[in-house]
Design a protein around this motif. Sequence first.
Motif, PDB file in Angstrom:
ATOM      1  N   ARG A  38       0.831  -1.209   0.000  1.00 30.83           N
ATOM      2  CA  ARG A  38       0.000   0.000   0.000  1.00 30.83           C
ATOM      3  C   ARG A  38       0.868   1.261   0.000  1.00 30.83           C
ATOM      4  NH1 ARG A  38      -2.919  -0.915   4.453  1.00 30.83           N
ATOM      5  NH2 ARG A  38      -1.592   0.328   5.829  1.00 30.83           N
ATOM      6  N   ASP A  39       1.861   1.297   0.861  1.00 29.23           N
ATOM      7  CA  ASP A  39       2.732   2.473   0.942  1.00 29.23           C
ATOM      8  C   ASP A  39       3.487   2.693  -0.358  1.00 29.23           C
ATOM      9  OD1 ASP A  39       1.885   2.860   3.492  1.00 29.23           O
ATOM     10  OD2 ASP A  39       3.740   2.244   4.482  1.00 29.23           O
ATOM     11  N   ARG A  40       4.013   1.613  -0.924  1.00 31.18           N
ATOM     12  CA  ARG A  40       4.791   1.748  -2.163  1.00 31.18           C
ATOM     13  C   ARG A  40       3.915   2.259  -3.314  1.00 31.18           C
ATOM     14  NH1 ARG A  40       8.379  -3.861  -1.804  1.00 31.18           N
ATOM     15  NH2 ARG A  40       9.912  -3.074  -0.298  1.00 31.18           N
ATOM     16  N   MET A  41       2.671   1.783  -3.354  1.00 34.00           N
ATOM     17  CA  MET A  41       1.778   2.242  -4.427  1.00 34.00           C
ATOM     18  C   MET A  41       1.387   3.708  -4.226  1.00 34.00           C
ATOM     19  SD  MET A  41      -0.520  -1.214  -4.952  1.00 34.00           S
ATOM     20  CE  MET A  41      -1.210  -0.872  -6.552  1.00 34.00           C
ATOM     21  N   PHE A  42       1.241   4.130  -2.980  1.00 35.29           N
ATOM     22  CA  PHE A  42       0.957   5.539  -2.728  1.00 35.29           C
ATOM     23  C   PHE A  42       2.153   6.418  -3.130  1.00 35.29           C
ATOM     24  CE2 PHE A  42      -2.571   4.495   0.391  1.00 35.29           C
ATOM     25  CZ  PHE A  42      -3.546   5.121  -0.371  1.00 35.29           C
ATOM     26  N   SER A  43       3.371   5.905  -2.959  1.00 38.31           N
ATOM     27  CA  SER A  43       4.552   6.680  -3.390  1.00 38.31           C
ATOM     28  C   SER A  43       4.539   6.877  -4.901  1.00 38.31           C
ATOM     29  CB  SER A  43       5.846   5.983  -2.954  1.00 38.31           C
ATOM     30  OG  SER A  43       6.084   4.806  -3.707  1.00 38.31           O
ATOM     31  N   ILE A  44       4.065   5.852  -5.634  1.00 35.90           N
ATOM     32  CA  ILE A  44       3.955   5.975  -7.098  1.00 35.90           C
ATOM     33  C   ILE A  44       2.893   7.013  -7.462  1.00 35.90           C
ATOM     34  CG2 ILE A  44       3.281   4.761  -9.203  1.00 35.90           C
ATOM     35  CD1 ILE A  44       4.494   2.221  -7.954  1.00 35.90           C
ATOM     36  N   ILE A  45       1.780   7.033  -6.714  1.00 36.95           N
ATOM     37  CA  ILE A  45       0.716   8.008  -6.986  1.00 36.95           C
ATOM     38  C   ILE A  45       1.233   9.432  -6.792  1.00 36.95           C
ATOM     39  CG2 ILE A  45      -1.552   8.845  -6.265  1.00 36.95           C
ATOM     40  CD1 ILE A  45      -1.585   6.180  -7.780  1.00 36.95           C
ATOM     41  N   ILE A  46       2.042   9.659  -5.747  1.00 37.77           N
ATOM     42  CA  ILE A  46       2.606  10.997  -5.514  1.00 37.77           C
ATOM     43  C   ILE A  46       3.505  11.396  -6.681  1.00 37.77           C
ATOM     44  CG2 ILE A  46       4.114  12.378  -4.035  1.00 37.77           C
ATOM     45  CD1 ILE A  46       3.124  10.695  -1.670  1.00 37.77           C
ATOM     46  N   LEU A  47       4.353  10.445  -7.126  1.00 37.84           N
ATOM     47  CA  LEU A  47       5.228  10.740  -8.262  1.00 37.84           C
ATOM     48  C   LEU A  47       4.406  10.974  -9.532  1.00 37.84           C
ATOM     49  CD1 LEU A  47       8.179   8.214  -7.722  1.00 37.84           C
ATOM     50  CD2 LEU A  47       8.154  10.671  -7.264  1.00 37.84           C
ATOM     51  N   ALA A  48       3.276  10.256  -9.662  1.00 38.78           N
ATOM     52  CA  ALA A  48       2.415  10.458 -10.831  1.00 38.78           C
ATOM     53  C   ALA A  48       1.822  11.866 -10.830  1.00 38.78           C
ATOM     54  CB  ALA A  48       1.301   9.412 -10.847  1.00 38.78           C
ATOM     55  N   CYS A  49       1.493  12.393  -9.640  1.00 38.45           N
ATOM     56  CA  CYS A  49       0.985  13.771  -9.544  1.00 38.45           C
ATOM     57  C   CYS A  49       2.046  14.765 -10.009  1.00 38.45           C
ATOM     58  CB  CYS A  49       0.565  14.086  -8.110  1.00 38.45           C
ATOM     59  SG  CYS A  49      -0.918  13.195  -7.572  1.00 38.45           S
ATOM     60  N   PRO A  68      17.666  10.567  -4.977  1.00 38.78           N
ATOM     61  CA  PRO A  68      16.427   9.781  -4.883  1.00 38.78           C
ATOM     62  C   PRO A  68      15.430  10.204  -5.957  1.00 38.78           C
ATOM     63  CG  PRO A  68      17.019  10.767  -2.755  1.00 38.78           C
ATOM     64  CD  PRO A  68      17.906  11.386  -3.781  1.00 38.78           C
ATOM     65  N   ALA A  69      14.402   9.373  -6.144  1.00 40.03           N
ATOM     66  CA  ALA A  69      13.421   9.622  -7.209  1.00 40.03           C
ATOM     67  C   ALA A  69      12.768  10.987  -7.083  1.00 40.03           C
ATOM     68  CB  ALA A  69      12.353   8.532  -7.183  1.00 40.03           C
ATOM     69  N   ALA A  70      12.321  11.340  -5.868  1.00 38.47           N
ATOM     70  CA  ALA A  70      11.616  12.616  -5.692  1.00 38.47           C
ATOM     71  C   ALA A  70      12.515  13.791  -6.032  1.00 38.47           C
ATOM     72  CB  ALA A  70      11.114  12.739  -4.254  1.00 38.47           C
ATOM     73  N   MET A  71      13.799  13.695  -5.684  1.00 45.69           N
ATOM     74  CA  MET A  71      14.731  14.792  -5.977  1.00 45.69           C
ATOM     75  C   MET A  71      14.972  14.895  -7.480  1.00 45.69           C
ATOM     76  SD  MET A  71      15.086  16.059  -3.065  1.00 45.69           S
ATOM     77  CE  MET A  71      16.319  17.301  -3.429  1.00 45.69           C
ATOM     78  N   LYS A  72      15.012  13.744  -8.170  1.00 47.09           N
ATOM     79  CA  LYS A  72      15.150  13.786  -9.633  1.00 47.09           C
ATOM     80  C   LYS A  72      13.975  14.541 -10.252  1.00 47.09           C
ATOM     81  CE  LYS A  72      17.764   9.478 -10.111  1.00 47.09           C
ATOM     82  NZ  LYS A  72      17.641   8.034 -10.317  1.00 47.09           N
ATOM     83  N   TYR A  73      12.788  14.252  -9.749  1.00 48.57           N
ATOM     84  CA  TYR A  73      11.599  14.959 -10.246  1.00 48.57           C
ATOM     85  C   TYR A  73      11.692  16.443  -9.936  1.00 48.57           C
ATOM     86  CZ  TYR A  73       8.766  11.033 -11.827  1.00 48.57           C
ATOM     87  OH  TYR A  73       8.275   9.974 -12.547  1.00 48.57           O
ATOM     88  N   TYR A 130      10.756   2.796 -11.542  1.00 50.77           N
ATOM     89  CA  TYR A 130      10.343   2.656 -10.143  1.00 50.77           C
ATOM     90  C   TYR A 130       9.101   1.787 -10.004  1.00 50.77           C
ATOM     91  CZ  TYR A 130      13.755   5.552  -7.805  1.00 50.77           C
ATOM     92  OH  TYR A 130      14.919   6.020  -7.265  1.00 50.77           O
ATOM     93  N   ILE A 131       8.204   1.813 -10.990  1.00 52.35           N
ATOM     94  CA  ILE A 131       7.036   0.930 -10.931  1.00 52.35           C
ATOM     95  C   ILE A 131       7.486  -0.524 -10.925  1.00 52.35           C
ATOM     96  CG2 ILE A 131       5.008   0.127 -12.205  1.00 52.35           C
ATOM     97  CD1 ILE A 131       4.565   2.983 -13.131  1.00 52.35           C
ATOM     98  N   SER A 132       8.460  -0.849 -11.787  1.00 53.22           N
ATOM     99  CA  SER A 132       8.943  -2.230 -11.861  1.00 53.22           C
ATOM    100  C   SER A 132       9.619  -2.663 -10.567  1.00 53.22           C
ATOM    101  CB  SER A 132       9.912  -2.389 -13.039  1.00 53.22           C
ATOM    102  OG  SER A 132      11.090  -1.618 -12.821  1.00 53.22           O
ATOM    103  N   LYS A 133      10.159  -1.696  -9.812  1.00 53.04           N
ATOM    104  CA  LYS A 133      10.836  -2.023  -8.555  1.00 53.04           C
ATOM    105  C   LYS A 133       9.880  -2.092  -7.370  1.00 53.04           C
ATOM    106  CE  LYS A 133      15.146   0.329  -9.897  1.00 53.04           C
ATOM    107  NZ  LYS A 133      16.025   1.486  -9.601  1.00 53.04           N
ATOM    108  N   LEU A 134       8.801  -1.314  -7.421  1.00 51.93           N
ATOM    109  CA  LEU A 134       7.974  -1.116  -6.230  1.00 51.93           C
ATOM    110  C   LEU A 134       6.769  -2.040  -6.132  1.00 51.93           C
ATOM    111  CD1 LEU A 134       8.067   2.787  -6.130  1.00 51.93           C
ATOM    112  CD2 LEU A 134       8.960   1.272  -4.357  1.00 51.93           C
ATOM    113  N   VAL A 135       6.286  -2.590  -7.248  1.00 52.55           N
ATOM    114  CA  VAL A 135       5.076  -3.418  -7.176  1.00 52.55           C
ATOM    115  C   VAL A 135       5.357  -4.807  -7.739  1.00 52.55           C
ATOM    116  CG1 VAL A 135       3.569  -1.421  -7.356  1.00 52.55           C
ATOM    117  CG2 VAL A 135       4.187  -2.659  -9.418  1.00 52.55           C
ATOM    118  N   PRO A 136       4.659  -5.829  -7.236  1.00 51.95           N
ATOM    119  CA  PRO A 136       4.806  -7.187  -7.775  1.00 51.95           C
ATOM    120  C   PRO A 136       4.347  -7.255  -9.226  1.00 51.95           C
ATOM    121  CG  PRO A 136       3.646  -7.194  -5.662  1.00 51.95           C
ATOM    122  CD  PRO A 136       3.750  -5.764  -6.095  1.00 51.95           C
ATOM    123  N   ALA A 137       4.812  -8.261  -9.941  1.00 52.34           N
ATOM    124  CA  ALA A 137       4.557  -8.369 -11.382  1.00 52.34           C
ATOM    125  C   ALA A 137       3.065  -8.372 -11.701  1.00 52.34           C
ATOM    126  CB  ALA A 137       5.211  -9.634 -11.926  1.00 52.34           C
TER     127      ALA A 137
END
Length: 703
Positions: A314-325, A568-573, A626-633
């Motif tokens: 759940r946490d990892r998917m929420f991190s992806i949603i923040i990056l998607a925003c 980190p990812a957020a800093m790259k963004y 990051y999606i490939s790293k953070l969520v199961p296949a």
Amino acid sequence: MSSQNNPDFFQSKVLGHPSGLFVLFFTEMWERFSFYGMRVLLVLYLSASIIGTNPGLGWDIKSATALYGTYVMLLYITPVFGGILADKYLGSWKSVIIGAIIMTIGHASMAIESNVTFFIGLACLVIGTGFFKPNMPSILGEMYKDFPEKKDGGYTIFYMGVNAGAFFGMLLCGYFAERFGWHWGFGLAGIFMLLGTIQFWLSKPLFKTIGDLKKQTPEDEEKEVFNHPDEKIRNPFRFKDIVIIILVSIFGLLFAFNDPISKHMPEYDLFKFMDITYGEGNTIRGQYIIVILTLITFLYLIVTRINRYGKVVRDRMFSIIILACALVFFFMCFEQGASSLMIVARDYTNRVMEGNAAFAFNIANSLLTIVPLLFISWVLVRLAKQTFKVISASNITLLICFALIWAAAIVMLRTDWTTNAYKATYKAVEVPDIDKKTNLQRTDKDGNLLFKTEPIGLLDSMQTDYKVLDITSTVGSKQEFKVGQTVFIHPESGGKVALLTAEQKSKLAHDYSEHKENRNLITQATISQELKGQVEIPTTWFSTINALFIIMLASLISKIWDSKFNPPAAMKYGYGLIFVAIGFLVIGLGSMGMSTTAKLSLFWLVAIYFFHTVGELFISPVGLSYISKLVPARMMAFMYGIWYLAIAIAQKLAATLGGQVEEIQKEHSLSYFFFLFTGIALFAALFVILLNPLIKRLMHGVK
């Protein structure tokens, strides 16, 4: 593809990689050539004057960018469905062939000068991209399945093919469309899409079972490796979820189609009954109320669905949603390159170069065209040597492609090198600048009435009513003229003045008569000076700068990710968005104090594309990784769908905001428009940087 299926696959190499990679390289190159070649023309064609030497559809900027936004939005939604069809029923190889054929039909339809075939073509391109886009990377990934150590290098080479195709597509399709007619540009895109499809289809013997349909069995699912117990939790769609998805899809698509239709033809606005009027004639349009409610409903679906997973997932998917925003803000700003920056390049930039400046540009443009073509042609020769016995017909098709692209490049360069330049003097008149929708004369921010200068046409009786001026403009032609010779000119989109041939003059006269126009702007002029040399840079040329900078800077930026300075990812963004903001700030400063008749230097546009390309390289390659790293296949399809949906929303927002450029320029200034985007990008950068500690915590150790 597994090495057991084709143990000799890596025996046939080009530049240390399997030959099949370069078949995919060229297939993707021709597809991107066609896609970007058409994409760069769309807003220009829609907004070009309906009467001119190169007439378009005559839409206003808002309507043109609204249609473009809907088109490109759908391009990021249909691949979600194309990927599902490929995985379940077709396989990647068949999906690519089907998509390429449909796209070829689309390009061919757009090459026919008809409104009906134009929109049929757009629909075919949307559907075809849905099949093509998700499945080329899938074939590439399968090819390197048993050779993971080679995968990064393979994707890098493939990415170069993407940008090489984008570069040549925008360069050549744009040039031929602006110089010789829109159907030439659309047709050129179609020709290379067709040949690229044929060469890919004929290469199947090299790939054997790669890309064929492989259905996952229950046993395969049991073998799936989980890095955390939370990843085992199943989350099937509930009835309520399905209902929300259906409703969101319906209202989202209704908005996407209603937006351009209602702006071009207000009487067909589906949501007009929901308009809210307040103050002195201010209106909140019903379609925007609908889309906001739809987005809120969709966010509710995402949050409630993600909350059903275990804490880590759940946490990892929420991190992806923040990056998607953050991604939405990035593309909302970055994609101005296909909407507002195209209009800025056409209408507000000095694109005519004379004398030594023209000579220098022709040299630079020749090198930028020929050097990459020589390198890619060398790769083609290497590929042919390795694979001619196995896929000779595919190689012959590729050779035909390159013969045509060399011919197109030579025609482009020869035309620019041999164009004659002259000063032409003619009578012009100041006429009111009328808003087409309100039918009222425009005013500036201080309330002063605005006028524009137009040539006095052959059938014009207005010269006695308004101020008459003597105007001298630079014109170019393949024909030769002498000083004092009488010629005929005509005003074109972007403030350009075209020198007419006898055939063009006759066609324009017919068009004025057919459209029952009161004013015929074909104007008699006199050649007052012969210049040493002249080149008019096509509007679309500026779009190639992004692809060129990517090719030049990609390896340099990637080295940062391999070093101790990898952020980190957020800093790259955050850093990427800061570079985007700098680009808008630079061109905003460059346009400050510019009068309504002044033109921007082309160097300001080069500067914004440089900074935006750096920003793109900080952001674009990061998200999918990051999606490939953070969520199961088994969850990736859902998250990739969310990711592409975020890009689709951003594309629509970008086009909608970009459509305001003309209005903001008239009411405020061009710099005001750019400073607005500077603020948006800086706000988004600050937002994602401040959330960096939270995002790191949500990722639970994934770096």
